[in-house]
Scaffold this motif. Sequence first.
Motif, PDB file in Angstrom:
ATOM      1  N   LYS A   1       0.850  -1.194   0.000  1.00  0.00           N
ATOM      2  CA  LYS A   1       0.000   0.000   0.000  1.00  0.00           C
ATOM      3  C   LYS A   1       0.881   1.238   0.000  1.00  0.00           C
ATOM      4  N   LEU A   2       0.287   2.361  -0.343  1.00  0.00           N
ATOM      5  CA  LEU A   2       0.969   3.640  -0.320  1.00  0.00           C
ATOM      6  C   LEU A   2       0.180   4.593   0.572  1.00  0.00           C
ATOM      7  N   LYS A   3       0.857   5.191   1.558  1.00  0.00           N
ATOM      8  CA  LYS A   3       0.154   6.051   2.507  1.00  0.00           C
ATOM      9  C   LYS A   3      -0.374   7.309   1.846  1.00  0.00           C
ATOM     10  N   ALA A   4       0.329   7.791   0.848  1.00  0.00           N
ATOM     11  CA  ALA A   4      -0.108   8.988   0.133  1.00  0.00           C
ATOM     12  C   ALA A   4       0.387   8.899  -1.299  1.00  0.00           C
ATOM     13  N   THR A   5      -0.378   9.458  -2.208  1.00  0.00           N
ATOM     14  CA  THR A   5      -0.004   9.487  -3.618  1.00  0.00           C
ATOM     15  C   THR A   5      -0.212  10.897  -4.148  1.00  0.00           C
ATOM     16  N   ALA A   6       0.267  11.147  -5.379  1.00  0.00           N
ATOM     17  CA  ALA A   6       0.108  12.484  -5.955  1.00  0.00           C
ATOM     18  C   ALA A   6       0.144  12.397  -7.469  1.00  0.00           C
ATOM     19  N   GLY A   7      -0.698  11.535  -8.023  1.00  0.00           N
ATOM     20  CA  GLY A   7      -0.808  11.388  -9.465  1.00  0.00           C
ATOM     21  C   GLY A   7      -2.240  11.527  -9.898  1.00  0.00           C
ATOM     22  N   PRO A   8      -2.508  11.403 -11.183  1.00  0.00           N
ATOM     23  CA  PRO A   8      -3.900  11.488 -11.657  1.00  0.00           C
ATOM     24  C   PRO A   8      -4.776  10.357 -11.120  1.00  0.00           C
ATOM     25  N   PHE A   9      -4.148   9.256 -10.739  1.00  0.00           N
ATOM     26  CA  PHE A   9      -4.887   8.140 -10.138  1.00  0.00           C
ATOM     27  C   PHE A   9      -4.304   7.831  -8.764  1.00  0.00           C
ATOM     28  N   GLN A  10      -5.044   7.078  -7.991  1.00  0.00           N
ATOM     29  CA  GLN A  10      -4.569   6.597  -6.705  1.00  0.00           C
ATOM     30  C   GLN A  10      -4.909   5.127  -6.565  1.00  0.00           C
ATOM     31  N   LEU A  11      -4.159   4.454  -5.709  1.00  0.00           N
ATOM     32  CA  LEU A  11      -4.345   3.017  -5.519  1.00  0.00           C
ATOM     33  C   LEU A  11      -5.555   2.770  -4.627  1.00  0.00           C
ATOM     34  N   LYS A  12      -6.511   2.014  -5.145  1.00  0.00           N
ATOM     35  CA  LYS A  12      -7.683   1.648  -4.353  1.00  0.00           C
ATOM     36  C   LYS A  12      -7.499   0.293  -3.704  1.00  0.00           C
ATOM     37  N   GLU A  13      -7.004  -0.691  -4.484  1.00  0.00           N
ATOM     38  CA  GLU A  13      -6.915  -2.053  -3.946  1.00  0.00           C
ATOM     39  C   GLU A  13      -5.890  -2.862  -4.732  1.00  0.00           C
ATOM     40  N   MET A  14      -5.180  -3.736  -4.028  1.00  0.00           N
ATOM     41  CA  MET A  14      -4.311  -4.703  -4.673  1.00  0.00           C
ATOM     42  C   MET A  14      -4.747  -6.076  -4.191  1.00  0.00           C
ATOM     43  N   ASP A  15      -5.485  -6.790  -5.039  1.00  0.00           N
ATOM     44  CA  ASP A  15      -6.099  -8.066  -4.690  1.00  0.00           C
ATOM     45  C   ASP A  15      -5.230  -9.198  -5.238  1.00  0.00           C
ATOM     46  N   ARG A  16      -4.458  -9.825  -4.361  1.00  0.00           N
ATOM     47  CA  ARG A  16      -3.574 -10.904  -4.806  1.00  0.00           C
ATOM     48  C   ARG A  16      -4.356 -12.169  -5.138  1.00  0.00           C
ATOM     49  N   ALA A  17      -5.505 -12.361  -4.494  1.00  0.00           N
ATOM     50  CA  ALA A  17      -6.309 -13.554  -4.780  1.00  0.00           C
ATOM     51  C   ALA A  17      -6.867 -13.500  -6.197  1.00  0.00           C
ATOM     52  N   ASP A  18      -7.441 -12.364  -6.568  1.00  0.00           N
ATOM     53  CA  ASP A  18      -7.998 -12.201  -7.917  1.00  0.00           C
ATOM     54  C   ASP A  18      -6.959 -11.707  -8.914  1.00  0.00           C
TER      55      ASP A  18
END
Length: 868
Positions: free
Chosen positions: A224-241
């Motif tokens: 995970k990333l505590k803070a981002t600063a781009g046009p998008f941000q990380l919502k979820e990283m699903d290793r199972a799917d």
Amino acid sequence: MSQVGAPRGRTCSRTIRSVALLTSGVLALPVLAACTSDGDERSKAPAAAQDVGPAARDRIADGGTLRWAVDTVPTTLNTFQADADAATSRIAGAVLPSLFTLDKTGRPQRNPDYLESAKIIEREPKQIVLYKLNQQAVWSDGRELGAADFVAQWRALSGKDSAYWTARNAGYERIQKIERGANDLEVRVTFNKPYADWRALFSPLYPKDVMGAPNSFNDGARAKLKATAGPFQLKEMDRADREITLVRNPRWWGARPKLDTIVLSAVPRDKRAAALAAGTLDLAEIDSPVAERITQARHNKGGAGPQTGAGPASGARGPVAATTAASASPSSAEEDGSDEEKAEAARESREKKTRALAKYAKEQRGLGGYVVRKSLEPAFTQLALNGETGPLADERVRRAVARALDRKKLAEAVLKPLGLPANPPGSHLALAGQHAYADSSDALGDQNTREAQALLADAGWTAGGAVKKDDGTKAGSEADADKKKDKDKEKDKEKGENGSETSGTSGTDKKKEEKEADAKDSGSGSASDSDSASDEGAYIVGDNKPGRGAPLSETGSRVIAPAAVGQARWLDDADVNAQDRQPGGMAGAYAPGGTAAPSAGSASPSTTSSASASPSTSASPLPGPLGKNGKPLTLRFVLPSGPGSEQLRTVGQKIARMLDRIGIRTEITKVADANYFKDHVASGDYDLALYSWPATAYPATDGRPIYAKPVPASDGSLLVEQNYTRVGTDHINQLFDQAASELDEKAARDLLRRADARIWAAAGSIPLYQRPQLVAAKPAVANAGAFAFAAPRYEDIGFKDPAKSGPEQPQKSAGAKETAGATQSPEASPKESPEASPKESADGTGNDSGNDTGNDSGNESAGESDEQ
């Protein structure tokens, strides 16, 4: 592009895309003349333009989800760690600041979303760079970007604190201090020694929450990333799917992203055709066989009808309209009823084929909904010659190997069937179209069979040298004292054995061996032809280093590494230093041994090919392998054995036949893909190998670890970094060091071109061809595809609005006269490339014409005023 076997380390932002050296007194380097007044041979445009389905932002629909294939779910989101990969880089590009991004020529340009300006304000007594930040730039938690983020990243990557598990520190170790400027939006960076590649730093820039402490750096940004600063941000990283979901950043201050969501789906290369056919992907990098299937599917969809003779068995060119006579009609056994079991088996076989054809036809219907966007990837495949020990430790043998290769034919075998330009790279340090490119290959010379044979003869490898002596080969007075004994023994032998033959391989066996090798190569005949444009099995060595815990080999050597590639020039006798004239290579350097390598696959000698030499330089094939002191000149050629490596093996076979013509035999050893790089290339367990390097905008920094001479470590071992050929000279090191500290761009380019000429002359690495970049895309996808040199602008990617787009216009083939200004290529004619037919564009459809609007907006002129 397949990257099997390459280490999974980070692909740093300085690389364009991720994507793995001495003359004897007898030989003289050629004196090279400049082709222009200042010796600049760089091309004005890339060899092939990018192919991204360009569209202006006002013609792109708002909203939507793009499903984009990646190879794996990344194990870390920190691009500065050793296990970062291409997916890590793609995520970072969308969610983190990049102060400089690369344009269509691979040149860094200031990113106005983050920087109002960035330039050198002082050169003496210290280099000082002043960054002026965009006042709107904020992290997703609301905090402004500032000097504290720069300081935290510098301290983490400076290499001074071993608690940080970093993969590289290139450039950061040259920083003396970082301080706030006149206000919070200014950052002053002072260097303790000049650094030409300062634009490579702080991209991507992580928040101080990640870089500020070893624990947060090592573990806090892996999932995970505590803070981002781009046009998008990380919502979820699903290793199972096996999915990573990116969503719009509500705090983004730049142009509003056209897409609502980007879903990065981890789909292995061998599963992508099925995933595309099922419609579960919108965008995916693919290999040549899949590209051929898509092109054929669109051809059939257009009403031309299916072609015969190719299908699931061949795995290449499209649906099968006809089966063999044996499978299309009842067997004689079934008709006669003479053997019910055989008749049943025949029926089952036909049913199995019918089901396979039905499945294949269904997939083809699905694949018909895609186009293929293609260009040349900013990476080149090379032949690596291990100069550590054995015959290749002699520079004359390495040069002979290089002079035996027809690089143009090898490049054409890979690129011409795709309609892409097939000009072999002339530089190790830049590619055609880059500002630093110049062809320095004349420092080695073109293919010439006679000169290659002369080099081998000068090194002592002769036609009779492989004949074994009974008591071994002896020299000096000991050999003279044994001459009489040898004669007496020979007389007794003739009397006792009645003249029986005792040599190694007989002429009959030799002919049989060559016939089998030829049959094997031609046996893949059509496959060899049909797959000749495949990019599968091309191995990119990511510019990544193992961390501090990198394992040691049995000899105690360690590999540490950053890097990529970049530039060129010529060489004359005045440039040849005495240290560049040593007859041997660099011995004693090793890389991590890794896990045990699999047993060797097939080891077949190469065969003679009269076509391997051009008419002007041809020479009669030697009667047999050369030898010295009773030992034949045989080189171990290690190649991957996996199903995605057919093209690499095809190129390897062609090289083996070219070498056989000058008397060098090759034992081709095929190894498992998973072990190819770690257990063979990196560990030095090979004589010849094929793998690729990505291009770079910063060759002084990124090229040095690849081509510099290995140096002793404090424990007495040798650090090879990424120089897996173990070939280098002190002068090459010095030129790289001078270039890295030279702030005058023209002078720095000149130093790098001199270094490149020496790399060519040392013949440890022979660039063969620039790799093809093939991307399957839904026709509506805009501003995404084969990006070539340019960095994606994620906010401009989206789906074309049917109400605004209008009818799509045909685009000329990537190899023909480019709309974006690329050079014209005779290889791209419709007659030679099925993808470039009058009815279809280079990607198999009639779309993607027009200017590259929306893909480089804001960056066109931003860099020029800041390059002081």
